[in-house]
Design an enzyme around this catalytic site. Structure first.
Site, mmCIF file in Angstrom:
data_model
loop_
_atom_site.group_PDB
_atom_site.id
_atom_site.type_symbol
_atom_site.label_atom_id
_atom_site.label_comp_id
_atom_site.label_asym_id
_atom_site.label_seq_id
_atom_site.Cartn_x
_atom_site.Cartn_y
_atom_site.Cartn_z
ATOM 1 N N ILE A 75 -47.838 -0.697 32.212
ATOM 2 C CA ILE A 75 -48.288 0.551 31.600
ATOM 3 C C ILE A 75 -47.278 1.065 30.591
ATOM 4 O O ILE A 75 -47.645 1.552 29.516
ATOM 5 C CB ILE A 75 -48.558 1.601 32.697
ATOM 6 C CG1 ILE A 75 -49.786 1.179 33.534
ATOM 7 C CG2 ILE A 75 -48.776 2.982 32.095
ATOM 8 C CD1 ILE A 75 -50.050 2.053 34.736
ATOM 9 N N ASP A 122 -35.494 1.117 29.781
ATOM 10 C CA ASP A 122 -35.699 0.503 31.091
ATOM 11 C C ASP A 122 -34.347 0.088 31.643
ATOM 12 O O ASP A 122 -33.309 0.201 30.966
ATOM 13 C CB ASP A 122 -36.650 -0.696 31.004
ATOM 14 C CG ASP A 122 -37.558 -0.800 32.241
ATOM 15 O OD1 ASP A 122 -37.030 -0.671 33.368
ATOM 16 O OD2 ASP A 122 -38.766 -1.017 32.075
ATOM 17 N N GLY A 175 -41.204 4.004 37.381
ATOM 18 C CA GLY A 175 -41.550 4.222 38.774
ATOM 19 C C GLY A 175 -41.459 2.934 39.567
ATOM 20 O O GLY A 175 -41.563 1.841 39.013
ATOM 21 N N LEU A 228 -44.621 4.722 57.535
ATOM 22 C CA LEU A 228 -43.421 5.533 57.698
ATOM 23 C C LEU A 228 -42.563 5.060 58.869
ATOM 24 O O LEU A 228 -41.326 5.036 58.789
ATOM 25 C CB LEU A 228 -43.807 7.001 57.895
ATOM 26 C CG LEU A 228 -42.637 7.978 57.931
ATOM 27 C CD1 LEU A 228 -41.905 7.995 56.592
ATOM 28 C CD2 LEU A 228 -43.123 9.379 58.283
ATOM 29 N N TYR A 275 -44.156 6.970 48.115
ATOM 30 C CA TYR A 275 -44.732 6.951 46.766
ATOM 31 C C TYR A 275 -45.637 8.165 46.547
ATOM 32 O O TYR A 275 -45.537 8.857 45.526
ATOM 33 C CB TYR A 275 -45.512 5.658 46.580
ATOM 34 C CG TYR A 275 -46.075 5.446 45.194
ATOM 35 C CD1 TYR A 275 -45.249 5.045 44.137
ATOM 36 C CD2 TYR A 275 -47.434 5.621 44.940
ATOM 37 C CE1 TYR A 275 -45.767 4.831 42.871
ATOM 38 C CE2 TYR A 275 -47.958 5.410 43.683
ATOM 39 C CZ TYR A 275 -47.124 5.016 42.650
ATOM 40 O OH TYR A 275 -47.645 4.808 41.384
ATOM 41 N N LYS A 285 -45.205 11.173 43.807
ATOM 42 C CA LYS A 285 -46.194 11.408 42.758
ATOM 43 C C LYS A 285 -46.853 12.774 42.893
ATOM 44 O O LYS A 285 -47.226 13.393 41.886
ATOM 45 C CB LYS A 285 -47.241 10.291 42.778
ATOM 46 C CG LYS A 285 -46.692 8.923 42.377
ATOM 47 C CD LYS A 285 -46.063 8.945 40.985
ATOM 48 C CE LYS A 285 -45.637 7.567 40.522
ATOM 49 N NZ LYS A 285 -45.076 7.571 39.145
ATOM 50 N N THR A 326 -52.740 -4.438 36.591
ATOM 51 C CA THR A 326 -51.366 -4.801 36.238
ATOM 52 C C THR A 326 -50.923 -5.952 37.137
ATOM 53 O O THR A 326 -51.643 -6.352 38.056
ATOM 54 C CB THR A 326 -50.410 -3.608 36.441
ATOM 55 O OG1 THR A 326 -50.387 -3.260 37.836
ATOM 56 C CG2 THR A 326 -50.844 -2.394 35.621
#
Length: 439
Positions: A211, A230, A282, A289, A345, A349, A380
């Site tokens: 992306i 990057d 990201g 968990l 994540y 977000k 992706t």
């Protein structure tokens, strides 16, 4: 990665089976092509937004319809004049006779007033009801068509052009069922709508692949000089992208203690200021968990959220974004709906959304905007590595019955980065084909 099911569904035998068995039918989406026309467009409604919208449409390469033609590429309705629930019948009266005339990859746009700014409870009730209508229409129109609701604040009537251009065009191919809010703002109209970022500098983090690379390409296409940022480990791929877009490569680990300072010095010495900053970098470290170690938790939060906060702090404190500057953050539908095995994540977000909404007022005082995009299932290398059934579920559980492309996220970011999008601030736009999961 090739979507083999979509390829089969588009074949002769596949079309027969899909229709006969009622299987998901992914349409071919109309994406951006330079010089492509919008029309014909039907415009209805008689609120305060009808005439400003007509004036915008007059500038575009379209034919304006009264709705009498057999086929329309877009249907627009100004619902800002609805002041009570009894007026919602006008939605049925306008769309019922013509909605089936909408062409494949058509566009349905409803314009309204922000409920929180309405002058009475009845008006606010009716305007809020528009969301249910639009989201349902997004699931009904099919064939690659989309439906959007645009709330325009009083005084922002002249700030809608960039948004209407985006929503009517192929740039918004994978955006549907969204609510966009536009507030009063100075509008910087570009000399060339095809290259509105000429003379501007854009910085894109996580630009080496996927992306991020698509964002760099689209912003460069829009005329920007793109600084592709990057981590050093991605240096070779980063250089390739930077060379492709005729931009600059910057190797920097955003989690390093001195990263904000080094970035600030780079901007000040090389470019004086940046005009667009895209927080795309990201990572994922997926585990439930109970099986996740502390490092997997903290690393995701640090890259995806905390680094954005630290960078924004220095950008604002040292005035490193030019006047009418843009900050765009990449969130995720996981931050809205949650996702099993992604507590780290999804937390990060969701925090990005919180960051955008909490700081929108402050950045506006500097003449800037901050918005977020929340991608859904995007094709992706990361999604290609998913287990087959999880991947297929992600592709089909949306109104488009397919995954989006990195360019779909990039096009949405380019709209938010547009100099004429000054009225779009504090928004979170899902690029998910109207995912059936989450809000």
């Amino acid at each position: 990665m090739t979507d083999r099911y979509a390829t089969f569904a588009h074949s002769g035998a596949g079309r027969f089976l899909v229709r006969r068995l009622g299987l998901p039918d992914p349409p071919k989406l109309r994406r951006y092509e330079k010089g492509a026309e919008f029309g014909p467009v039907a415009l209805g409604g008689d609120g305060r937004l009808a005439e400003p919208t007509r004036q915008i449409l007059d500038k575009l390469p379209i034919s304006l319809s009264t709705g009498a033609e057999d086929r329309c590429a877009a249907l627009i309705f100004d619902a800002s004049g609805i002041t009570g629930s009894e007026g919602l019948g006008s939605l049925y009266e306008y769309f019922h006779p013509i909605v089936r005339s909408l062409l494949p990859s058509g566009r349905l746009v409803v314009l309204g007033s922000p409920p929180e700014m309405c002058t009475s409870a009845r008006e606010a009730t009716a305007q809020r009801a528009l969301e249910g209508f639009v989201r349902s229409m997004g699931k009904e129109v099919g064939r690659g068509s989309t439906a959007q609701l645009v709330y325009v604040a009083p005084g922002a009537e002249e700030a809608t052009e960039s948004t209407l251009r985006f929503l009517l065009s192929g740039r918004s191919a994978y955006v549907s069922g969204q609510v966009v809010r536009i507030g009063p703002a100075a509008v910087d109209v570009p000399d060339d709508w095809d290259q509105p970022l000429v003379g501007k500098t854009a910085i894109v983090t996580g630009a080496a692949r996927g992306i991020g690379a698509a964002i760099a390409r689209v912003l460069a296409r829009e005329g920007a000089h793109v600084v592709c940022l990057d981590v050093p480990a991605a240096g070779e791929e980063l250089a390739e992208v930077a060379n492709e877009v005729k931009g600059t490569a910057l190797q920097l680990d955003l989690t390093a203690e001195d990263a904000p300072r080094r970035l600030a010095d780079f901007i000040a010495t090389r470019h004086v200021h940046a005009d667009v900053f895209v927080h795309n970098a990201g990572i994922t470290r997926d585990k439930t968990l109970g099986r996740m170690d502390e490092g997997q938790w903290s690393s995701v939060l640090d890259v995806n959220l905390c680094s954005q906060e630290r960078i924004n702090d220095v950008l604002l404190a040292e005035n490193l974004l030019g006047g009418n500057g843009r900050i765009v953050s990449v969130s995720s539908v996981s931050g809205i709906a949650g996702n099993r095995g992604q507590t780290n994540y999804a937390t990060s977000k969701a925090g990005v959304i919180g960051l955008v909404q909490a700081t929108a007022g402050a950045v506006a005082e500097h003449g800037l905007t901050i918005n977020a995009v929340a991608p859904g299932f995007i094709e992706t290398t990361m999604t290609a590595a998913m287990p087959m059934f999880v991947r297929e579920g992600g592709r089909r559980l949306n109104s488009m019955s397919q995954g989006g492309l990195p360019v779909d996220v990039a096009e949405t970011i380019a709209w938010l980065a547009h100099p004429a999008s000054g009225g779009v601030n504090g928004n979170v736009i899902r690029v998910c084909g109207q995912s059936l999961l989450g809000a």
